[in-house]
Design a protein around this motif. Sequence first.
Motif, PDB file in Angstrom:
ATOM      1  N   VAL A   1       0.854  -1.204   0.000  1.00 34.63           N
ATOM      2  CA  VAL A   1       0.000   0.000   0.000  1.00 34.63           C
ATOM      3  C   VAL A   1       0.884   1.246   0.000  1.00 34.63           C
ATOM      4  CG1 VAL A   1      -1.640   1.354   1.377  1.00 34.63           C
ATOM      5  CG2 VAL A   1      -2.003  -1.098   1.062  1.00 34.63           C
ATOM      6  N   ALA A   2       1.933   1.203   0.850  1.00 36.37           N
ATOM      7  CA  ALA A   2       2.845   2.346   0.916  1.00 36.37           C
ATOM      8  C   ALA A   2       3.507   2.599  -0.436  1.00 36.37           C
ATOM      9  CB  ALA A   2       3.901   2.093   1.982  1.00 36.37           C
ATOM     10  N   LEU A   3       3.860   1.516  -1.092  1.00 38.37           N
ATOM     11  CA  LEU A   3       4.491   1.604  -2.410  1.00 38.37           C
ATOM     12  C   LEU A   3       3.520   2.217  -3.426  1.00 38.37           C
ATOM     13  CD1 LEU A   3       7.246   0.697  -3.583  1.00 38.37           C
ATOM     14  CD2 LEU A   3       6.092  -1.319  -4.444  1.00 38.37           C
ATOM     15  N   LEU A   4       2.287   1.766  -3.362  1.00 38.26           N
ATOM     16  CA  LEU A   4       1.275   2.299  -4.284  1.00 38.26           C
ATOM     17  C   LEU A   4       1.041   3.783  -4.029  1.00 38.26           C
ATOM     18  CD1 LEU A   4      -1.322  -0.636  -4.338  1.00 38.26           C
ATOM     19  CD2 LEU A   4       0.267   0.011  -6.126  1.00 38.26           C
ATOM     20  N   VAL A   5       1.052   4.155  -2.748  1.00 42.93           N
ATOM     21  CA  VAL A   5       0.881   5.575  -2.407  1.00 42.93           C
ATOM     22  C   VAL A   5       2.021   6.385  -3.022  1.00 42.93           C
ATOM     23  CG1 VAL A   5       0.942   7.241  -0.495  1.00 42.93           C
ATOM     24  CG2 VAL A   5      -0.430   5.177  -0.301  1.00 42.93           C
ATOM     25  N   LEU A   6       3.216   5.835  -2.918  1.00 42.70           N
ATOM     26  CA  LEU A   6       4.379   6.534  -3.478  1.00 42.70           C
ATOM     27  C   LEU A   6       4.240   6.739  -4.984  1.00 42.70           C
ATOM     28  CD1 LEU A   6       7.503   5.030  -1.695  1.00 42.70           C
ATOM     29  CD2 LEU A   6       6.920   7.416  -1.874  1.00 42.70           C
ATOM     30  N   VAL A   7       3.838   5.661  -5.657  1.00 45.67           N
ATOM     31  CA  VAL A   7       3.703   5.755  -7.121  1.00 45.67           C
ATOM     32  C   VAL A   7       2.548   6.696  -7.480  1.00 45.67           C
ATOM     33  CG1 VAL A   7       3.266   4.467  -9.234  1.00 45.67           C
ATOM     34  CG2 VAL A   7       4.675   3.456  -7.468  1.00 45.67           C
ATOM     35  N   ALA A   8       1.426   6.523  -6.784  1.00 42.75           N
ATOM     36  CA  ALA A   8       0.249   7.346  -7.084  1.00 42.75           C
ATOM     37  C   ALA A   8       0.517   8.820  -6.821  1.00 42.75           C
ATOM     38  CB  ALA A   8      -0.931   6.866  -6.252  1.00 42.75           C
ATOM     39  N   SER A   9       1.407   9.081  -5.853  1.00 40.31           N
ATOM     40  CA  SER A   9       1.687  10.477  -5.522  1.00 40.31           C
ATOM     41  C   SER A   9       2.350  11.217  -6.678  1.00 40.31           C
ATOM     42  CB  SER A   9       2.578  10.533  -4.291  1.00 40.31           C
ATOM     43  OG  SER A   9       3.830   9.966  -4.616  1.00 40.31           O
ATOM     44  N   GLN A  10       2.897  10.461  -7.620  1.00 41.88           N
ATOM     45  CA  GLN A  10       3.529  11.120  -8.770  1.00 41.88           C
ATOM     46  C   GLN A  10       2.503  11.884  -9.609  1.00 41.88           C
ATOM     47  OE1 GLN A  10       6.709   8.887 -10.860  1.00 41.88           O
ATOM     48  NE2 GLN A  10       6.179   7.253  -9.438  1.00 41.88           N
ATOM     49  N   PHE A  11       1.240  11.490  -9.491  1.00 39.60           N
ATOM     50  CA  PHE A  11       0.183  12.208 -10.214  1.00 39.60           C
ATOM     51  C   PHE A  11       0.095  13.672  -9.770  1.00 39.60           C
ATOM     52  CE2 PHE A  11      -1.645   7.891 -10.967  1.00 39.60           C
ATOM     53  CZ  PHE A  11      -1.677   7.971 -12.352  1.00 39.60           C
ATOM     54  N   THR A  12       0.573  13.924  -8.538  1.00 39.90           N
ATOM     55  CA  THR A  12       0.451  15.289  -8.021  1.00 39.90           C
ATOM     56  C   THR A  12       1.391  16.272  -8.702  1.00 39.90           C
ATOM     57  OG1 THR A  12       2.020  14.754  -6.275  1.00 39.90           O
ATOM     58  CG2 THR A  12      -0.313  14.528  -5.741  1.00 39.90           C
ATOM     59  N   PHE A  13       2.399  15.762  -9.369  1.00 42.06           N
ATOM     60  CA  PHE A  13       3.308  16.728 -10.011  1.00 42.06           C
ATOM     61  C   PHE A  13       3.596  16.443 -11.476  1.00 42.06           C
ATOM     62  CE2 PHE A  13       5.988  13.509  -8.191  1.00 42.06           C
ATOM     63  CZ  PHE A  13       6.964  13.297  -9.140  1.00 42.06           C
ATOM     64  N   VAL A  14       2.967  15.380 -12.055  1.00 37.22           N
ATOM     65  CA  VAL A  14       3.197  15.166 -13.481  1.00 37.22           C
ATOM     66  C   VAL A  14       2.445  16.229 -14.276  1.00 37.22           C
ATOM     67  CG1 VAL A  14       3.698  12.701 -13.368  1.00 37.22           C
ATOM     68  CG2 VAL A  14       1.345  13.443 -13.589  1.00 37.22           C
ATOM     69  N   THR A  15       3.045  16.673 -15.319  1.00 45.87           N
ATOM     70  CA  THR A  15       2.438  17.771 -16.076  1.00 45.87           C
ATOM     71  C   THR A  15       2.103  17.369 -17.512  1.00 45.87           C
ATOM     72  OG1 THR A  15       4.692  18.511 -16.457  1.00 45.87           O
ATOM     73  CG2 THR A  15       3.436  19.685 -14.771  1.00 45.87           C
ATOM     74  N   THR A  16       2.835  16.421 -18.069  1.00 45.97           N
ATOM     75  CA  THR A  16       2.597  16.071 -19.465  1.00 45.97           C
ATOM     76  C   THR A  16       1.760  14.794 -19.577  1.00 45.97           C
ATOM     77  OG1 THR A  16       4.572  14.723 -19.562  1.00 45.97           O
ATOM     78  CG2 THR A  16       4.829  17.043 -20.123  1.00 45.97           C
ATOM     79  N   THR A  17       1.133  14.600 -20.765  1.00 49.91           N
ATOM     80  CA  THR A  17       0.311  13.416 -20.997  1.00 49.91           C
ATOM     81  C   THR A  17       1.160  12.151 -20.930  1.00 49.91           C
ATOM     82  OG1 THR A  17      -0.848  14.823 -22.546  1.00 49.91           O
ATOM     83  CG2 THR A  17      -1.450  12.498 -22.570  1.00 49.91           C
ATOM     84  N   THR A  18       2.364  12.245 -21.511  1.00 52.07           N
ATOM     85  CA  THR A  18       3.263  11.076 -21.495  1.00 52.07           C
ATOM     86  C   THR A  18       3.557  10.648 -20.060  1.00 52.07           C
ATOM     87  OG1 THR A  18       4.293  12.113 -23.402  1.00 52.07           O
ATOM     88  CG2 THR A  18       5.398  10.180 -22.497  1.00 52.07           C
ATOM     89  N   SER A  19       3.864  11.625 -19.216  1.00 55.89           N
ATOM     90  CA  SER A  19       4.167  11.313 -17.817  1.00 55.89           C
ATOM     91  C   SER A  19       2.966  10.678 -17.139  1.00 55.89           C
ATOM     92  CB  SER A  19       4.555  12.580 -17.063  1.00 55.89           C
ATOM     93  OG  SER A  19       5.654  13.159 -17.661  1.00 55.89           O
ATOM     94  N   THR A  20       1.769  11.196 -17.459  1.00 57.66           N
ATOM     95  CA  THR A  20       0.544  10.663 -16.848  1.00 57.66           C
ATOM     96  C   THR A  20       0.347   9.207 -17.263  1.00 57.66           C
ATOM     97  OG1 THR A  20      -0.383  12.874 -17.053  1.00 57.66           O
ATOM     98  CG2 THR A  20      -1.918  11.104 -16.512  1.00 57.66           C
ATOM     99  N   ILE A  21       0.544   8.947 -18.571  1.00 60.88           N
ATOM    100  CA  ILE A  21       0.373   7.560 -19.060  1.00 60.88           C
ATOM    101  C   ILE A  21       1.402   6.645 -18.404  1.00 60.88           C
ATOM    102  CG2 ILE A  21       0.603   6.072 -21.109  1.00 60.88           C
ATOM    103  CD1 ILE A  21      -0.521   8.517 -22.716  1.00 60.88           C
ATOM    104  N   LEU A  22       2.644   7.111 -18.368  1.00 60.64           N
ATOM    105  CA  LEU A  22       3.717   6.291 -17.776  1.00 60.64           C
ATOM    106  C   LEU A  22       3.442   6.010 -16.299  1.00 60.64           C
ATOM    107  CD1 LEU A  22       6.960   7.745 -19.383  1.00 60.64           C
ATOM    108  CD2 LEU A  22       6.052   5.432 -19.631  1.00 60.64           C
ATOM    109  N   THR A  23       2.988   7.047 -15.609  1.00 62.77           N
ATOM    110  CA  THR A  23       2.691   6.870 -14.186  1.00 62.77           C
ATOM    111  C   THR A  23       1.543   5.875 -14.004  1.00 62.77           C
ATOM    112  OG1 THR A  23       3.384   9.144 -13.828  1.00 62.77           O
ATOM    113  CG2 THR A  23       2.169   8.098 -12.045  1.00 62.77           C
TER     114      THR A  23
END
Lengths: 558, 121
Positions: A259-281
Motif C-alpha cells: 500500500v505504501a508503495l502504491l501511495v508513493l507511485v500514485a503520488s507522482q500524479f500530483t506533479f506530473v504535467t505532461t500526458t506522457t508522464s501521466t500515461i507512464l505513471t
Amino acid sequence: MICYYFDAPTYFLFASDLPELLYYSHIPVMAVALIVGFFVFFNGRNVLLNKLLLLISLCFALWTFFNLITWTNIDTTLILFVWSLMGPLQAILSILCIYFIHVFLTKKDLPKKIKALLLVLISPVLIFAPTNLALQGFDITWCDAFSYENQTFVLYYTALGLLAMIWIGVMLVKYYRVATGQARRQILFMGVGIELFLLFFFALVYLAGLLTNIGVFQDSRWEMYGLFGMAIFMTIMGFMIVRFKTFAIATQASQVLVVALLVLVASQFTFVTTTTSTILTSVTLLLTSFAGLIIVRSVKKEVRQREEIEELAVSLKKANKRLKELDQRKSEFVSIASHQLRSPLTSIRGYASMLLECSYGKLSKKATEAVSRIADSSTHMTSSIEDYLNVSRIEAGNMKYELSDFNLKVETEHVADDKRKEAIKEGLLVTFKSNLTKQGIVNADIGKTRQIIHNLVNNSIKYTPRGTITIYVHDDTKKKKVYVDIIDSGIGIQSDEIDDIFGKFERAHNANQTNVTGTGLGLFVARKMARKMNGDVTAESKGVGHGSTFRLEMPLVK
Amino acid sequence: MSSFCKNYFFSSITIILLLLLVGASYVRFIHLQDYLVSYEGTCDPYSESCFEECDNPECTETYFYTLIERHATELYQFCGPDVSECDTAYECQENAGVCSITYCDPEIDGEDTCVSLTEEL
C-alpha cells in the motif's frame, strides 16, 4: 497579512510556482509514515514500542504538513502559527527517537531520571517557541520567517537532534556488541534506519534554513530532501516487520508495504504535467499493483508456512527434550536394575558350578541336568545384563576406554579359540585365517576390542543354524586399516535392514527363525564402542539365506 | 489518582506544555497578530538610495524599493490583509509604534545592490 507576491493556494495546499519535488517529498512520505505508524499501533495497542513509533510518525507527519502549509499558503498569521510549532515538533521527534530506541533495545520503559532529563531538555523549546525569543516576525516579500528566527533557539532544538543521534549511536553500539544472531541484525537495521532519518531530517532542515537566512539560497527547497530520511526509516521498519517480526507483526506487513508503495507511485500524479508522464505513471501504478498483489499472496503463503514450521520445530524440540529425559531415566533404571541383578546371579553361577563339580557331593543324573540348565541360563542372563549395563554406560557417556597398542590378529585368534568350543556344541565349524602385510598393531582398548569381536562371533553363532563361521583378519596399508571379517553361512539379512540391525534393541525380521533369544544390543554396543575408538563395525549380506559378513575395522598403527 | 500521576507524570507535563504552546502561539500569531512584518516599500532613486531588484528572470527590467518593518497589528488596522494596495503601508505615521524604513546603504548592502540617481538631477 498576505504575501502579495504569491498566488493564494487552491484547496488549501495546492499552489503554483512551487518546486516540482515539493508534493512528492511531502505527501507520500507523510502517507507512508502514517500508514506504517498506525498499522504497527493497531497490531499491538498496548505495546509501548508500537505507541512510540506511532507518536514518531504523527509528529513527523504533522511537521511535514505544517511545512507544506508554509510553502503553499500566503496568510502570514497562519504560516507564523505553524512555523512556531515546527521547532518544538523537531525537538519532540528527537526525544521520541531516544525513547523509542531505548525501549527497542532494553524492552523496558525509560527510567524516571532519564525521562526527567529529557523533559528538562525539551522544556525550553516548548516554553519559548511562542515568544519573541524564538520568532519575532515575518518577511512578506519572501513569504517566510527565516530572517526573524532566533538562531540560538534554532540551534538549540537542532542540537537536540544531534544529541539524539549520539545518544542512540552509543546505545546501539553497546547493545550490538553483546547481541547475537537475529537480535544483532535487528539492532543493525534499526540503527541504520533511525540514524539516517535523524541525519537527513535535522541536518538538511537546519542547513537549508541557515543558508536561506544568510542569503546563499533563495528559498529552503533543500529541506525537502531531508524528508526522504523518514522514507528510508519506514522502509527499514517495514523490512524488519517482515523479516524479524519486529513489533510482533507477521502476516499483514507485506500488505502495508505494498500500500505504501502504491501511495508513493500514485503520488507522482500530483506533479506530473505532461500526458506522457501521466500515461507512464498510470502504467507504473498498474504494474506495481499487479506485482504487489503477487508479493502479498506469496509473502502470506511463506509466512504461514514459516509459522507452521516454527510451531512444529518448537513441538519437536519439546518432544525431543522429553524423550531424552525419558531415555536418561530408562538408562539409569536399567543400570540400577542390572547391578542389582548381577550380584545374585554371580552367586547362582558360583553355586551351580560348585554343584556340577561335586563340591557338595555327587549329584544324580537328573539333578546334574537341572543344575546345568541353571548354570547355562544364569550365564546367558549375565551376558544380557552386561549388554544392558554397556548400553546405559554408553548413553550416559560413562564408558571408559584405556587405549594401548596391541596385536589385533593375536587377540582375534584368542577369541576364535574361546568361541570354537561353543560353536562345536551348536554343530558349527569356526575357522581362523589371516592375510596381513603389516603386523596388525592397533591402538585401542584391548578389553573393548575383544568384546566387540566376541559380540560379532556370538551373533554369527546365534544366527547360523548350520555351516561354518570364518574369522578373517586382513589389512589395507593404503587406507591404513586393519579388518576383522566374521563370515557366516547363516540366515542372512535383507539389504534394507542392514543399517537397522545396529540400532538399540533392533533385530532382523527373520531373527526368530533360528529360535534364539537375544537382546538386540550386541551389535549396537559393538558399533558404538568401535566408533569411540576411531573404528567401525559394518555388515553386508547377499540376502536372506545367503549368510552375512560382519566387519570390524580399526586404524592400523603398524 | 496517585497511580495515574505516578505512571503518566512526564507525559502529562509534556502534554500540558504542548497545549500551552499551541494556545499561546494561536493567541499571539492568529488572535493578536503580535509580530513584526517586513516588506518592500516604494522608493524613488532620484531622491533616495534604493535597493534594486530584477523584475523578471532575464533581468531586462528592474524595480526600486526600500525595506519597511512594522508591527502587524497596526498595519492590519491601517491596510487590512493586503499591504500592496495600501499607500499608508509605505510610510511611518507619527503615532505608529514600531515602524522603520531602511534605505539601501552601499557600505552595508554593497554598491551593486544600491541605486541612487540624485546626482543626475
